[in-house]
Design a protein around this motif. Sequence first.
Motif: not given
Length: 96
Positions: A50-60
């Motif tokens: 399976y391919v796990s997927q998530f999207t995040l923005t790193f501000d620091e």
Amino acid sequence: SMVAEMFFFSPDPVEIPACRPVTFRITSPDVIHGLEVVGTNANAMVIPGYVSQFTLTFDEPGEYLILCHEYCGLLHHEMVGRLIVHEEETTAEATS
């Protein structure tokens, strides 16, 4: 795209820009692993096939540790990677 495999993450380090959404896609060719970016809410189960997927923005900007949080074998405790978040380029820097 990333792979979690006994007992490393690939690529290592992962390099991304700050202040932009980044989609992580990760899979495993061997056993169940976990992916946690220490100090953030980045957390995923990594399951073979399976391919796990998530999207995040790193501000620091900075360097973050990536840990496996699912016991995956005798060297599980050594399964760490690095995430390097680069400071966002300004328009002037990008065009010079």
